[in-house]
Design a protein around this motif. Structure first.
Motif, PDB file in Angstrom:
ATOM      1  N   LEU A   1       0.854  -1.399   0.129  1.00 58.94           N
ATOM      2  CA  LEU A   1       0.106  -0.022  -0.057  1.00 58.94           C
ATOM      3  C   LEU A   1       0.634   1.114  -0.119  1.00 58.94           C
ATOM      4  O   LEU A   1       0.471   2.354  -0.681  1.00 58.94           O
ATOM      5  CB  LEU A   1      -0.978   0.166   1.183  1.00 58.94           C
ATOM      6  CG  LEU A   1      -1.962   1.314   1.350  1.00 58.94           C
ATOM      7  CD1 LEU A   1      -2.866   1.135   0.009  1.00 58.94           C
ATOM      8  CD2 LEU A   1      -2.778   1.131   2.283  1.00 58.94           C
TER       9      LEU A   1
ATOM     10  N   GLN B   1       2.072   2.006  -3.322  1.00 61.13           N
ATOM     11  CA  GLN B   1       1.008   2.415  -4.058  1.00 61.13           C
ATOM     12  C   GLN B   1       0.762   3.574  -4.084  1.00 61.13           C
ATOM     13  O   GLN B   1       0.280   4.404  -4.977  1.00 61.13           O
ATOM     14  CB  GLN B   1      -0.159   1.380  -3.938  1.00 61.13           C
ATOM     15  CG  GLN B   1      -0.067   0.110  -4.575  1.00 61.13           C
ATOM     16  CD  GLN B   1      -1.515  -0.521  -4.740  1.00 61.13           C
ATOM     17  OE1 GLN B   1      -2.502   0.089  -4.759  1.00 61.13           O
ATOM     18  NE2 GLN B   1      -1.604  -1.833  -4.638  1.00 61.13           N
TER      19      GLN B   1
ATOM     20  N   PRO C   1      -4.959  -0.232  -7.422  1.00 58.11           N
ATOM     21  CA  PRO C   1      -6.355  -0.025  -7.018  1.00 58.11           C
ATOM     22  C   PRO C   1      -6.516   0.261  -5.753  1.00 58.11           C
ATOM     23  O   PRO C   1      -7.510   1.016  -5.462  1.00 58.11           O
ATOM     24  CB  PRO C   1      -6.862  -1.445  -7.402  1.00 58.11           C
ATOM     25  CG  PRO C   1      -5.614  -2.382  -7.330  1.00 58.11           C
ATOM     26  CD  PRO C   1      -4.585  -1.355  -8.087  1.00 58.11           C
ATOM     27  N   ASP C   2      -5.592  -0.188  -4.817  1.00 57.83           N
ATOM     28  CA  ASP C   2      -5.785  -0.053  -3.174  1.00 57.83           C
ATOM     29  C   ASP C   2      -5.421   1.402  -3.005  1.00 57.83           C
ATOM     30  O   ASP C   2      -6.253   1.990  -2.267  1.00 57.83           O
ATOM     31  CB  ASP C   2      -4.796  -0.988  -2.570  1.00 57.83           C
ATOM     32  CG  ASP C   2      -5.031  -2.296  -2.808  1.00 57.83           C
ATOM     33  OD1 ASP C   2      -6.260  -3.124  -2.423  1.00 57.83           O
ATOM     34  OD2 ASP C   2      -4.243  -2.925  -3.541  1.00 57.83           O
ATOM     35  N   ALA C   3      -4.329   1.947  -3.532  1.00 55.06           N
ATOM     36  CA  ALA C   3      -4.128   3.524  -3.312  1.00 55.06           C
ATOM     37  C   ALA C   3      -5.594   4.393  -3.767  1.00 55.06           C
ATOM     38  O   ALA C   3      -5.785   5.171  -3.366  1.00 55.06           O
ATOM     39  CB  ALA C   3      -2.962   3.737  -4.134  1.00 55.06           C
ATOM     40  N   SER C   4      -5.848   3.810  -4.957  1.00 64.55           N
ATOM     41  CA  SER C   4      -7.086   4.389  -5.552  1.00 64.55           C
ATOM     42  C   SER C   4      -8.195   4.526  -4.574  1.00 64.55           C
ATOM     43  O   SER C   4      -8.957   5.578  -4.505  1.00 64.55           O
ATOM     44  CB  SER C   4      -7.519   4.049  -6.928  1.00 64.55           C
ATOM     45  OG  SER C   4      -6.579   4.020  -7.680  1.00 64.55           O
ATOM     46  N   HIS C   5      -8.537   3.356  -4.269  1.00 62.54           N
ATOM     47  CA  HIS C   5      -9.693   3.305  -3.136  1.00 62.54           C
ATOM     48  C   HIS C   5      -9.272   4.292  -1.890  1.00 62.54           C
ATOM     49  O   HIS C   5     -10.036   5.079  -1.471  1.00 62.54           O
ATOM     50  CB  HIS C   5     -10.014   1.859  -2.768  1.00 62.54           C
ATOM     51  CG  HIS C   5     -10.812   1.383  -3.700  1.00 62.54           C
ATOM     52  ND1 HIS C   5     -11.898   1.522  -4.122  1.00 62.54           N
ATOM     53  CD2 HIS C   5     -10.327   0.383  -4.514  1.00 62.54           C
ATOM     54  CE1 HIS C   5     -12.549   0.570  -4.970  1.00 62.54           C
ATOM     55  NE2 HIS C   5     -11.413  -0.263  -5.506  1.00 62.54           N
ATOM     56  N   GLU C   6      -8.094   4.189  -1.300  1.00 61.56           N
ATOM     57  CA  GLU C   6      -7.585   4.945  -0.400  1.00 61.56           C
ATOM     58  C   GLU C   6      -7.623   6.222  -0.468  1.00 61.56           C
ATOM     59  O   GLU C   6      -8.282   7.233   0.380  1.00 61.56           O
ATOM     60  CB  GLU C   6      -6.205   4.601  -0.036  1.00 61.56           C
ATOM     61  CG  GLU C   6      -5.799   4.918   1.235  1.00 61.56           C
ATOM     62  CD  GLU C   6      -6.323   3.924   2.348  1.00 61.56           C
ATOM     63  OE1 GLU C   6      -6.215   4.017   3.517  1.00 61.56           O
ATOM     64  OE2 GLU C   6      -6.796   2.820   1.888  1.00 61.56           O
TER      65      GLU C   6
ATOM     66  N   GLN D   1     -10.258  -5.471  -7.392  1.00 64.93           N
ATOM     67  CA  GLN D   1      -9.226  -6.527  -6.713  1.00 64.93           C
ATOM     68  C   GLN D   1      -8.110  -5.811  -6.023  1.00 64.93           C
ATOM     69  O   GLN D   1      -7.533  -5.162  -6.590  1.00 64.93           O
ATOM     70  CB  GLN D   1      -8.707  -7.401  -7.984  1.00 64.93           C
ATOM     71  CG  GLN D   1      -9.615  -8.575  -8.300  1.00 64.93           C
ATOM     72  CD  GLN D   1      -9.000  -9.182  -9.499  1.00 64.93           C
ATOM     73  OE1 GLN D   1      -8.015  -8.869  -9.980  1.00 64.93           O
ATOM     74  NE2 GLN D   1      -9.794 -10.068 -10.082  1.00 64.93           N
ATOM     75  N   SER D   2      -8.027  -6.223  -4.772  1.00 65.26           N
ATOM     76  CA  SER D   2      -6.707  -5.532  -4.125  1.00 65.26           C
ATOM     77  C   SER D   2      -5.579  -6.250  -4.629  1.00 65.26           C
ATOM     78  O   SER D   2      -5.453  -7.452  -4.976  1.00 65.26           O
ATOM     79  CB  SER D   2      -6.946  -6.139  -2.566  1.00 65.26           C
ATOM     80  OG  SER D   2      -5.887  -5.832  -1.897  1.00 65.26           O
ATOM     81  N   LYS D   3      -4.485  -5.288  -4.673  1.00 68.24           N
ATOM     82  CA  LYS D   3      -3.209  -6.057  -5.119  1.00 68.24           C
ATOM     83  C   LYS D   3      -2.358  -5.940  -3.994  1.00 68.24           C
ATOM     84  O   LYS D   3      -1.088  -6.222  -4.377  1.00 68.24           O
ATOM     85  CB  LYS D   3      -2.566  -4.933  -6.437  1.00 68.24           C
ATOM     86  CG  LYS D   3      -3.488  -5.404  -7.636  1.00 68.24           C
ATOM     87  CD  LYS D   3      -3.029  -4.755  -8.965  1.00 68.24           C
ATOM     88  CE  LYS D   3      -1.813  -4.303  -8.833  1.00 68.24           C
ATOM     89  NZ  LYS D   3      -1.642  -3.708 -10.293  1.00 68.24           N
ATOM     90  N   LEU D   4      -2.794  -5.958  -2.785  1.00 70.90           N
ATOM     91  CA  LEU D   4      -1.853  -6.089  -1.694  1.00 70.90           C
ATOM     92  C   LEU D   4      -1.160  -7.356  -1.586  1.00 70.90           C
ATOM     93  O   LEU D   4      -1.867  -8.309  -1.829  1.00 70.90           O
ATOM     94  CB  LEU D   4      -2.479  -5.535  -0.464  1.00 70.90           C
ATOM     95  CG  LEU D   4      -3.085  -4.369  -0.389  1.00 70.90           C
ATOM     96  CD1 LEU D   4      -3.887  -3.945   0.945  1.00 70.90           C
ATOM     97  CD2 LEU D   4      -2.165  -3.089  -0.502  1.00 70.90           C
TER      98      LEU D   4
END
Lengths: 495, 480
Positions: free
Chosen positions: A207, A210, A270-275, A491-494
């Motif tokens: 994360l 990202q 994607p995770d940073a985008s959601h964050e 989809q999480s990419k962590l």
């Protein structure tokens, strides 16, 4: 089959080679030949890009018309091209608008015609390159190379403050892009020495990384879109650029920033985008509301349209970061539609500017009495800019607002205010410029649009109306790609 | 027992040296009208040397003269590039020196002796050989700078250059003597071997290393040892600045590789820190001070300082990948610099030096083709795609990120943006401003062809940029 495999390269290099031929052969002495040659190249280019639509397979999200050649084996950089349903409409938009730009410059540009036309054709090739590059470095090369002709266009043919504007434009965008480059090189090592954008889509990332990458890309794309608060170069660049420059800048170059978010930030991070979605949505809403208010008080028509562009682009980024199909598709539709409308409005200002050499609203008034046909065209584009149903401006905004409703009612409410403000600043400008009594003796001498001007205005009017009443051809081609994109984002990419 | 050394690896050096002597003598008997014979012979010498080097090109490293002379792929690549660069320098200079009463045989002879110096530097296997080459080059260049005897500026520049250059040589020699004291040898391979058995913190070694690095930084012009560069670049006749700004940079890179990588690789932790300081200072000072210049030659001098900082970045990464990116960088830089000073020569004519920035105003209206060439060169210097300059910067920055020096990469990138400003200003003057004078630019046809090829290569070589990088990687591989 053969033709299919060479299409994208031809689309990129044909205008560039054409431009070199024009530069080599043309001078101001044979300006008329240069103009025809440029028009032929632009039309040929448009015809070449049409098969990209007709042969496009709407059922798949995979890249189509792909090409692959190794380029720099030491760093695994490849000449890798391909398009999906998101890139393809933008390529068509580019080749369509280049024709308009060539026609619009016909009698207006009298000095260094060959260089002017060549700059736009080179830029066309490079822009198509940006939309079709599947290798990060190739993307970067096209992306940056584009700055050079745009810098020259603003600096040579621009208005009084052109030098300041052109250098500001160049350095602003260069800084953003270089941070993106650092991001690419970081990804290169993370992915085991690959610059393939599609490989990055599958790459797991922590994360923290990202988020840093997100800001690296954000620096490049947000400057181009432009998002609040890094938008300040745009009004300067727009105001000083010649009409053709403004058209390309507003209609296509801004779209590249948005395209970058779709191609890089959303699927790779994607995770940073959601964050960071809240952050992006906030910036988008500030652009939509605050910049619309700024547009309201502008006295220069080009500045007003420039601020309106920033406000409308806020819709695009808002649509992307609410992560649903309506939002993303609405955002893309808005990109294309804004390409037509802002291009058309800049051309309208250009038509008046060519006659009176002023962009100030106060120098006009009562234009309708002298230019009725022009007033009708401009009315259509002003309405489209305000988001009137049955014009293309409505479709995108409507979809984004629907999408926003699903995410959060207040987003939709805030975004909805633009329907009021947009109508206010556009129509108020329209009223002051077009209606009322004839303001001064200069307006008295105005003559209505020439057939050449009618030609490009009519082409754009057709596009705006077509997209407004029948958006399906545009939506159809992007469904599969947008669905695929949203799957990636979900989809999480962590690791 | 006396053994005749194998002289084959040194044949190109011997050839250039002999030819320089032949031209020196022959020129005495040539009348003013036949001066072109010396010029053509000098060019032929370079072409001949290129053939000899190419015919002998191999990936393996051959040493001769008891290890004093090394012939490997890196030396060959650098020598070949040197021939090409000096060939262009002679072609570009011809009209300029004709118009300024400098068109004499000595000009070419000194140039060729300088080439021999650079070749020896590239092939040095021993610190004395290295020093010999360095001084041979330096003496030729001091003389060339002062070649215009009645020019006060040039004489002053030559004096400054000589004094500071001698000081730098002294530093380098002093450092070498320290290394000799610590290891008992001046043979670079032996020194390397000996250091491997010693502690990396050995005081004398570090002492020697510091002086060697200072000497190298002086020669290269890295901040804070850069003071001579702006004065010499500005004061020297432009054709000589062209010479200084191109091929010797390659030779400078070669001796860094020989000394730091070949000899002192085990002290990497120490010299890496020193080079980081030099590189960051060079990039910062060079790029920022260049903004304030109004003289183009002086601006390019500061730009050189910044570019030397970028060159050091690849070496700092201390990986073969980094070394080859530095080699690529310096090759690209030498050719950009060649083209840029070439354009200044092209614009100059009798009694007029096109060295003020304002002399470039409105070039696009006077001659669009030359303006385009300068545009390409400026964007290449700034590192903007699609020019080769971008790939050069990309490769060194990539090398840095590879070893985790991300902060350094970001510093380099930020200063690249600042640097872009003054290159853009040249483009602005050429394209956005009206010309001050409207006279056409006269240039010989051979000059036009060469400068056109030189500048356009920055873009047209793009499809083969992978091959160029592969050549650099191969050159470095032979070294390890």
């Amino acid at each position: 089959m053969l033709l299919e495999s060479v299409n994208l390269s031809v689309a990129i290099w044909l205008p560039i080679l054409g431009a070199i031929a024009i530069l080599a052969s043309g001078s101001d002495a044979n300006a008329q030949r240069v103009r025809w040659l440029s028009l032929i190249v632009a039309i040929a280019e448009f015809l070449i890009t049409i098969p990209l639509y007709t042969r496009f397979d709407k059922t798949t999200a995979a890249m189509q018309f792909t090409e692959f050649h190794t380029w720099v084996p030491a760093f695994n950089i490849n000449y890798s091209l391909g398009i999906d349903g998101i890139a393809m409409p933008l390529i068509l938009l580019t080749s369509f608008l280049t024709i308009i730009v060539v026609i619009s410059a016909w009698e207006i540009i009298k000095q260094r015609v060959a260089q002017y036309m060549a700059a736009f054709l080179i830029m066309e090739g490079l822009m198509i390159g940006v939309f079709s590059a599947l290798d990060a470095i190739l993307f970067y090369v096209f992306w940056e190379a584009m700055l050079i002709p745009m810098f020259l266009i603003i600096g040579i043919w621009g208005g009084p403050n052109r030098i300041y504007a052109s250098i500001k434009f160049f350095l602003y965008t260069l800084l953003g892009s270089l941070l993106m480059l650092v991001g690419f090189i970081y990804l290169y090592y993370q992915s085991g020495n690959s610059f393939s954008i599609l490989d990055y889509h599958q790459l797991p990332l922590a994360l923290g990384a990202q988020i840093l990458l997100f800001f690296g890309f954000f620096a490049a794309f947000a400057v181009k879109v432009p998002m609040f608060p890094v938008h300040t170069w745009l009004p300067d660049a727009h105001t000083e650029a010649p009409t053709g420059g403004s058209v390309i800048l507003a209609a296509i170059m801004l779209k590249m920033g948005a395209y970058g978010f779709l191609r890089f930030n959303l699927p790779i991070l994607p995770d940073a985008s959601h964050e960071l979605a809240g952050f992006m949505i906030t910036l988008s809403l500030i652009a939509i509301v605050y910049i619309a208010l700024v547009a309201l008080v502008q006295e220069d028509m080009k500045r007003l349209i420039a601020y309106s562009s920033i406000s409308h682009m806020g819709f695009v980024t808002l649509g992307f970061f609410i992560f649903n199909a309506q939002g993303v598709e609405g955002g893309i539709i808005q990109m294309i539609s804004h390409g037509f409308i802002s291009g058309a409005l800049f051309l309208c200002v250009g038509v008046m500017y060519d006659r009176l050499h002023s962009r100030d609203i106060k120098d006009y008034g009562g234009v309708v009495h002298r230019m009725p046909i022009f007033a009708a065209f401009m009315m259509l584009f002003a309405m489209a800019n305000a988001g009137l149903p049955a014009t293309s401006g409505f479709v995108g905004e409507f979809l984004v607002i629907i999408g926003a409703f699903q995410a959060n009612v207040w987003f939709a409410v805030a975004a909805g205010t633009t329907l009021v403000f947009g109508a206010a600043y556009t129509l108020w400008m329209y009223k002051r410029v077009i209606f009322g009594k004839i303001a001064n003796e200069k307006v008295e001498t105005l003559t209505d649009v020439t057939p050449r001007e009618i030609l490009f205005l009519a082409l754009l009017a057709f596009a705006v109306l077509l997209m407004g009443v029948w958006p399906m051809p545009f939506l159809d081609v992007m469904h599969a790609s947008v669905d695929n994109l949203l799957e990636h984002v979900a989809q999480s990419k962590l690791p | 027992m006396f053994e005749v050394p194998n002289i084959t690896p040194a044949i190109p050096e011997i050839f250039v040296f002999s030819m320089a002597c032949v031209i020196l003598v022959l020129d005495l008997y040539l009348s003013e009208r036949l001066r072109a014979v010396s010029y053509v012979l000098a060019l032929v010498t370079l072409v001949g040397a290129a053939f000899l080097t190419l015919s002998d090109f191999s990936n393996t490293s051959i040493t001769t003269f008891s290890g004093m002379f090394v012939d490997d792929a890196m030396a060959d690549v650098i020598k070949l590039a040197t021939y090409v660069l000096v060939f262009f320098v002679f072609v570009y200079s011809r009209r300029y020196i004709q118009e300024r009463d400098m068109y004499r045989g000595e000009y070419f002879v000194l140039g060729l002796f300088g080439v021999v110096g650079m070749m020896v530097m590239a092939s040095a296997g021993h610190m004395l050989t290295l020093y010999l080459g360095l001084e041979l080059l330096a003496l030729c260049v001091y003389t060339l700078v002062a070649f215009q005897r009645d020019s006060a500026v040039a004489t002053e520049a030559a004096m400054k250059y000589f004094v500071l250059g001698a000081l730098a040589s002294g530093m380098l020699l002093y450092g070498m003597s320290m290394l000799y004291g610590a290891t008992g040898s001046l043979d670079i391979a032996v020194v390397n071997e000996a250091i491997g058995h010693m502690s990396a913190d050995d005081l004398i070694l570090i002492f020697g290393l510091v002086f060697v690095v200072v000497g190298l930084a002086f020669k290269l012009g890295a901040v804070p040892f850069h003071m001579w560069i702006p004065d010499v670049y500005q004061g020297a006749p432009t054709s000589v600045t062209l010479y200084i700004a191109t091929a010797p940079k390659l030779a400078g890179f070669a001796i860094i590789m020989r000394l730091l990588i070949g000899g002192l690789e085990d002290l990497v932790a120490s010299w890496q820190d020193m080079l980081i300081i030099l590189a960051v200072l060079s990039i910062a000072v060079g790029n920022v001070i260049a903004i304030a210049q109004t003289n183009l030659k002086r601006m390019l001098a500061y730009s050189t300082i910044a570019h030397m900082g970028y060159l050091l970045l690849g070496i700092i990464s201390a990986t073969p990948n980094g070394y080859s990116s530095s080699l690529f960088y310096i090759l690209v830089y030498a050719f950009m610099s060649l083209g840029t000073f070439g354009i200044i020569l092209l614009m100059s004519h009798a009694g007029f030096e096109a060295e003020r920035l304002d002399d470039f105003k409105g070039l696009n209206q006077r001659n669009p083709f030359y303006a385009l060439l300068m545009l390409i060169l400026m964007f290449s210097m700034a590192g903007v795609p699609p020019t080769l300059g971008f790939y050069a910067k990309l490769s060194v920055i990539q090398a840095l990120i590879d070893v985790g020096l991300v902060w350094l990469a970001i510093v380099a990138v930020l200063f690249a943006v600042i640097g872009a400003y003054y290159y853009l200003r040249v483009v602005k003057l050429m394209y956005f401003d009206a010309p001050e004078v409207d006279e056409p630019i006269a240039a010989g046809s051979e000059m036009q062809v060469f400068i056109g090829a030189n500048a356009l290569a920055m873009v047209l070589l793009l499809p083969w940029v992978g091959n160029l990088m592969a050549v650099c990687a191969m050159a470095i591989k032979g070294l390890a």
